[in-house]
Design a protein around this motif. Sequence first.
Motif, PDB file in Angstrom:
ATOM      1  N   GLY A   1       0.777  -1.219   0.000  1.00  0.00           N
ATOM      2  CA  GLY A   1       0.000   0.000   0.000  1.00  0.00           C
ATOM      3  C   GLY A   1       0.814   1.277   0.000  1.00  0.00           C
ATOM      4  O   GLY A   1       0.293   2.351   0.307  1.00  0.00           O
ATOM      5  N   TRP A   2       2.101   1.183  -0.345  1.00  0.00           N
ATOM      6  CA  TRP A   2       2.930   2.380  -0.371  1.00  0.00           C
ATOM      7  C   TRP A   2       2.556   3.276  -1.540  1.00  0.00           C
ATOM      8  O   TRP A   2       1.926   2.844  -2.508  1.00  0.00           O
ATOM      9  N   GLY A   3       2.993   4.515  -1.460  1.00  0.00           N
ATOM     10  CA  GLY A   3       2.857   5.442  -2.569  1.00  0.00           C
ATOM     11  C   GLY A   3       4.203   5.729  -3.192  1.00  0.00           C
ATOM     12  O   GLY A   3       5.258   5.441  -2.610  1.00  0.00           O
ATOM     13  N   GLN A   4       4.178   6.293  -4.380  1.00  0.00           N
ATOM     14  CA  GLN A   4       5.409   6.745  -5.042  1.00  0.00           C
ATOM     15  C   GLN A   4       5.129   8.113  -5.635  1.00  0.00           C
ATOM     16  O   GLN A   4       4.375   8.255  -6.587  1.00  0.00           O
ATOM     17  N   GLU A   5       5.755   9.116  -5.024  1.00  0.00           N
ATOM     18  CA  GLU A   5       5.624  10.483  -5.515  1.00  0.00           C
ATOM     19  C   GLU A   5       6.987  11.153  -5.490  1.00  0.00           C
ATOM     20  O   GLU A   5       7.689  11.107  -4.485  1.00  0.00           O
ATOM     21  N   GLY A   6       7.345  11.770  -6.597  1.00  0.00           N
ATOM     22  CA  GLY A   6       8.582  12.531  -6.671  1.00  0.00           C
ATOM     23  C   GLY A   6       9.778  11.685  -7.032  1.00  0.00           C
ATOM     24  O   GLY A   6       9.804  10.470  -6.808  1.00  0.00           O
ATOM     25  N   GLU A   7      10.761  12.335  -7.646  1.00  0.00           N
ATOM     26  CA  GLU A   7      11.992  11.642  -7.995  1.00  0.00           C
ATOM     27  C   GLU A   7      13.113  12.659  -8.156  1.00  0.00           C
ATOM     28  O   GLU A   7      12.880  13.859  -8.268  1.00  0.00           O
ATOM     29  N   MET A   8      14.339  12.130  -8.158  1.00  0.00           N
ATOM     30  CA  MET A   8      15.526  12.949  -8.371  1.00  0.00           C
ATOM     31  C   MET A   8      16.271  12.383  -9.568  1.00  0.00           C
ATOM     32  O   MET A   8      16.505  11.165  -9.645  1.00  0.00           O
ATOM     33  N   ASP A   9      16.628  13.238 -10.504  1.00  0.00           N
ATOM     34  CA  ASP A   9      17.331  12.820 -11.709  1.00  0.00           C
ATOM     35  C   ASP A   9      18.792  12.543 -11.373  1.00  0.00           C
ATOM     36  O   ASP A   9      19.503  13.422 -10.867  1.00  0.00           O
ATOM     37  N   MET A  10      19.247  11.319 -11.647  1.00  0.00           N
ATOM     38  CA  MET A  10      20.649  10.962 -11.415  1.00  0.00           C
ATOM     39  C   MET A  10      21.430  10.883 -12.725  1.00  0.00           C
ATOM     40  O   MET A  10      22.450  10.216 -12.821  1.00  0.00           O
ATOM     41  N   GLY A  11      20.943  11.543 -13.751  1.00  0.00           N
ATOM     42  CA  GLY A  11      21.641  11.563 -15.027  1.00  0.00           C
ATOM     43  C   GLY A  11      21.645  10.199 -15.686  1.00  0.00           C
ATOM     44  O   GLY A  11      20.598   9.550 -15.804  1.00  0.00           O
ATOM     45  N   ASP A  12      22.831   9.763 -16.104  1.00  0.00           N
ATOM     46  CA  ASP A  12      22.953   8.473 -16.787  1.00  0.00           C
ATOM     47  C   ASP A  12      22.549   7.299 -15.900  1.00  0.00           C
ATOM     48  O   ASP A  12      22.263   6.206 -16.401  1.00  0.00           O
ATOM     49  N   MET A  13      22.534   7.512 -14.579  1.00  0.00           N
ATOM     50  CA  MET A  13      22.189   6.423 -13.666  1.00  0.00           C
ATOM     51  C   MET A  13      20.678   6.239 -13.537  1.00  0.00           C
ATOM     52  O   MET A  13      20.229   5.276 -12.919  1.00  0.00           O
ATOM     53  N   GLY A  14      19.883   7.161 -14.082  1.00  0.00           N
ATOM     54  CA  GLY A  14      18.434   7.010 -14.034  1.00  0.00           C
ATOM     55  C   GLY A  14      17.792   7.851 -12.957  1.00  0.00           C
ATOM     56  O   GLY A  14      18.355   8.831 -12.470  1.00  0.00           O
ATOM     57  N   ALA A  15      16.606   7.454 -12.539  1.00  0.00           N
ATOM     58  CA  ALA A  15      15.815   8.230 -11.578  1.00  0.00           C
ATOM     59  C   ALA A  15      15.883   7.595 -10.185  1.00  0.00           C
ATOM     60  O   ALA A  15      15.901   6.366 -10.042  1.00  0.00           O
ATOM     61  N   TYR A  16      15.924   8.463  -9.194  1.00  0.00           N
ATOM     62  CA  TYR A  16      15.860   8.073  -7.791  1.00  0.00           C
ATOM     63  C   TYR A  16      14.445   8.406  -7.345  1.00  0.00           C
ATOM     64  O   TYR A  16      14.097   9.564  -7.111  1.00  0.00           O
ATOM     65  N   GLN A  17      13.582   7.367  -7.248  1.00  0.00           N
ATOM     66  CA  GLN A  17      12.146   7.572  -7.064  1.00  0.00           C
ATOM     67  C   GLN A  17      11.757   7.366  -5.596  1.00  0.00           C
ATOM     68  O   GLN A  17      12.023   6.309  -5.015  1.00  0.00           O
ATOM     69  N   PHE A  18      11.112   8.364  -5.019  1.00  0.00           N
ATOM     70  CA  PHE A  18      10.783   8.346  -3.603  1.00  0.00           C
ATOM     71  C   PHE A  18       9.525   7.522  -3.332  1.00  0.00           C
ATOM     72  O   PHE A  18       8.566   7.543  -4.112  1.00  0.00           O
TER      73      PHE A  18
END
Length: 262
Positions: free
Chosen positions: A168-185
């Motif tokens: 039941g978790w949510g996923q909102e927001g992310e941080m761009d890590m460039g070539d490494m992809g997205a860091y999704q909260f």
Amino acid sequence: MTDASNFIWYELMTPDPEGAKAFYDAVVGWTLSTGHGDNNDYGFITRSDGGMNGGVLRLSPDMATHGARPCWLGYLHVADVDAAATAIAADGGQLLMPARDVEMAGRIAMMADPQGAPFYIMAPTPPPGAEKTESNVFSITEAQHMRWNELATNDPAAAIAFYTKHFGWGQEGEMDMGDMGAYQFIQRGAVGLGAVMPLMPGMPAPMWSYYIGVDDIDRALAAVKANGGTVTNDPMEIPGGEYAMNGIDPQGAAFGLVGPRS
């Protein structure tokens, strides 16, 4: 207890609890017990405020022969361990350790998500009078608590879908890590639990990493080096102005630290 889908316990598996005690007591400020009497294989992690923050399992040679390695593992609260294990397995997860009852603690099972990251599920037996309390081993702000839960996986989208469905978790927001992809909260209600990120080069398999709160990141960094740990990522400033770092303890378990810089 009212901890549905929360991290309610953390466990260090190590071949040398005595060595781990010397390390984490110095780095974090905890007091680790290393087991005693008839239960020499399991000890506990106690904070300086007197609260418990997890356990220490002695990794036996037989366990190592069967593939167990030094690591930190998180326990997720579920209402019914057997039902949750069945549902997780039906959705591509794995049952790594069958459900069993632990005296005075509750019922547990070890699972892996569909990408292979291991974790425990637990239906705890609360102490009398504490049926409506929540575990406080995880805190987004406090030192000596776990403060962040980070999943590195080869399929972030599938992993997020799995955990949101089963916990039941949510996923909102992310941080761009460039070539490494997205860091999704990821969130449990309004509380930030951690993040999901792509598996980085050199990581052997999908895994959860856990960040321990410290009072001062530079003091903790010096203690890691002075007590036989290996620094894999030096302190880096994170949103909010604190600092996070990664390391490997002297027994081989990876860990993270997060805290302010004085």
